[in-house]
Design an enzyme around this catalytic site. Structure first.
Site, PDB file in Angstrom:
ATOM      1  N   SER A 222       0.834  -1.198   0.000  1.00  0.00           N
ATOM      2  CA  SER A 222       0.000   0.000   0.000  1.00  0.00           C
ATOM      3  C   SER A 222       0.875   1.257   0.000  1.00  0.00           C
ATOM      4  O   SER A 222       1.644   1.479  -0.941  1.00  0.00           O
ATOM      5  CB  SER A 222      -0.943  -0.040   1.206  1.00  0.00           C
ATOM      6  OG  SER A 222      -1.935   0.957   1.116  1.00  0.00           O
ATOM      7  N   ASP A 315      -9.789  -4.401  -5.073  1.00  0.00           N
ATOM      8  CA  ASP A 315      -9.123  -3.229  -4.503  1.00  0.00           C
ATOM      9  C   ASP A 315      -9.415  -2.012  -5.375  1.00  0.00           C
ATOM     10  O   ASP A 315      -9.236  -2.056  -6.600  1.00  0.00           O
ATOM     11  CB  ASP A 315      -7.619  -3.497  -4.446  1.00  0.00           C
ATOM     12  CG  ASP A 315      -6.827  -2.370  -3.797  1.00  0.00           C
ATOM     13  OD1 ASP A 315      -7.441  -1.404  -3.303  1.00  0.00           O
ATOM     14  OD2 ASP A 315      -5.585  -2.473  -3.783  1.00  0.00           O
TER      15      ASP A 315
END
Length: 372
Positions: A222, A315
Site C-alpha cells: 500500500s 481493490d
C-alpha cells in the site's frame, strides 16, 4: 536462462525472464474482499486482539483540526489520537515456531529513525542471505514496524523466502507530514548500503555477517509500495552510497492516486493523501503519489533490475497498479516487469490474514521474487 514455471491456484503460468518482458498472473479469490479498515482480519495468538484506542472522556469536546473519521484525529492543540491499530509486540531472540530471530535497532540518533531486523534460521554461521528492505503500509499515518500485524507478515515472508529483512520504522503523519517518511526510508536504504564498504563506525553484525549485498530488494504494501517506487526512482537518478545496486522491487497493492483514476470509490484514499501531505503541490497529481502524472520522473529510470506489481481484483487501487505496470513496460525500462493479480480479494488481504490460501500464494510469489 530458461523460463521458470510458477503454480498459482492450480494453474501453471510462465514467468518471463527476458529483459523488458512483462508477465501477468491471475489467481481466484474469495468474494468478500477486505478494504482499508482493520475489520475481518485474523489476528491470531492469545492476547493479540486489535486495539481500538478508547477516546478520553472529554475528547468529544476537544476542537479537531483534521481527521480521517474512525481512523485518526489531529486536535487543534497538536495531540494525535489513533483510533485503530494492532498492538505492539517485542522482538524475539528465536521464535520457537519459525526459528526466526528479530531485534530492534536505531538507524539515526538524530531523528530517532529505527527498524526491526529479521534473520531466519541459518544453515550455517556464515550463510549469506538476500536483503529485503521493507516499508510497511498504513496510509503514512497508522501502524508500526513493531506492531503485531507487521511483525507477523514480515516474519511470514522471511520464513518463506529465506531472506533477512529490515522493516523500517519511518515517522508518521501528522506529527511528521510527508515527505518525512520518504526521507526516513532513503536514510535507511543508505544505512544498509553503507555496510557493504564497512564505512560506518558502528555497523550491524547481522548485516555484516549474513547480508548478501549483491541481492538487495526493496518493497512494501500500500503506502509502503508507494515508498518502494519512490526509492527505486531515487536510486535510478541519484544512486546509492558506494554504488550499491538494487536487484528488485516489489509493490503490493500500491497506493497510487491521480485525477485520471479519481472517483467516489477512492474518496478515503484521496482524503488520506490530503491528511498526510496537506501542502502537496498538485494534490493527488503530485509525482510522489501519481507516478504517471505530468512532471513525474521517467519510469525508465527505476533503479533496479526487476519489478513485480501485485494487485487485488476488488481493490479500488487496482487499476492504478495495473496501469503503472503497463507504463513501466512502455517507458523503455530495461529490466523485467511482472504483474500478479488475485481476483476477488480486497486491499491488503494478505497482510490482515496471512493464513488464507490466497495470502499464502501471494507470500510464496513474493518469496520466489526475492531470490538471487
Amino acid at each position: 536462462m530458461k523460463p521458470m514455471n510458477v503454480i498459482n491456484g492450480g494453474n501453471q503460468s510462465e514467468v518471463g525472464t527476458k529483459r523488458g518482458r512483462k508477465s501477468t498472473h491471475r489467481v481466484k479469490g474469495r468474494q468478500d474482499g477486505i478494504g482499508l479498515g482493520f475489520d475481518d482480519m485474523n489476528l491470531g495468538g492469545e492476547g493479540m486482539k486489535l486495539e481500538r484506542n478508547k477516546m478520553n472522556s472529554d475528547s468529544s469536546h476537544k476542537p479537531v483540526k483534521a481527521e480521517l473519521p474512525g481512523l485518526i484525529r489531529l486536535y487543534d492543540h497538536g495531540s494525535v489520537e489513533r483510533l485503530v491499530g494492532s498492538s505492539y509486540v517485542p522482538s524475539t531472540e528465536q521464535d520457537s515456531a519459525t526459528g526466526i530471530s528479530s531485534k530492534d535497532i536505531i538507524i539515526s540518533e538524530a531523528t530517532g529513525l529505527s527498524a526491526r531486523l529479521y534473520l531466519p534460521k541459518l544453515a550455517n554461521v556464515s550463510q549469506k542471505l538476500p536483503i529485503v528492505v521493507y516499508f510497511r503500509g498504513g496510509g503514512f499515518c497508522l501502524e508500526s514496524s513493531f506492531s503485531f500485524l507487521t511483525h507477523r507478515y514480515v516474519s511470514s515472508l522471511v520464513a518463506e523466502a529465506g531472506v533477512m529483512a529490515i522493516s523500517v520504522e519511518y515517522r508518521l503523519a501528522p506529527e511528521h507530514y510527508l515527505p518525512v517518511a520518504y526521507d526516513d526510508c532513503w536514510t535507511a536504504l543508505e544505512w544498509v548500503a553503507s555496510h557493504r564498504d564497512h564505512t560506518l563506525s558502528k555497523t550491524d553484525p547481522w548485516l555484516m555477517r549474513h547480508g548478501d549485498f549483491d541481492a538487495v530488494f526493496v518493497g512494501g504494501d500500500s503506502s509502503g509500495a508507494n515508498i518502494a517506487h519512490n526509492m527505486v526512482i531515487r536510486v535510478g537518478t541519484e544512486g546509492l552510497f558506494g554504488g550499491l545496486q538494487i536487484l528488485g522491487a516489489f509493490m503490493s497493492h500500491p497506493y497510487f492516486l491521480g485525477t485520471k483514476w479519481d472517483g467516489p470509490g477512492l474518496d478515503l484514499e484521496r482524503r488520506i493523501w490530503e491528511f498526510v501531505y496537506p501542502n502537496a503541490k498538485d494534490g493527488i497529481d503530485n509525482p510522489l503519489v501519481n507516478p504517471l502524472g505530468v512532471g513525474a520522473p521517467s519510469l525508465a529510470k527505476l533503479g533496479c533490475e526487476r519489478v513485480i506489481v501485485l494487485v487485488a481484483g476488488k481493490d479500488e487501487l487496482r487499476d492504478a497498479g495495473v496501469e503503472y505496470c503497463d507504463a513501466v513496460k512502455r517507458s523503455g525500462y530495461e529490466g523485467r516487469v511482472e504483474l500478479f493479480e488475485v481476483d476477488g480479494e480486497g486491499h491488503g488481504f494478505h497482510f490482515y490474514d496471512t493464513e488464507t490460501e490466497n495470502a499464502k500464494l501471494m507470500i510464496k510469489r513474493l518469496a520466489h521474487f526475492c531470490k538471487k
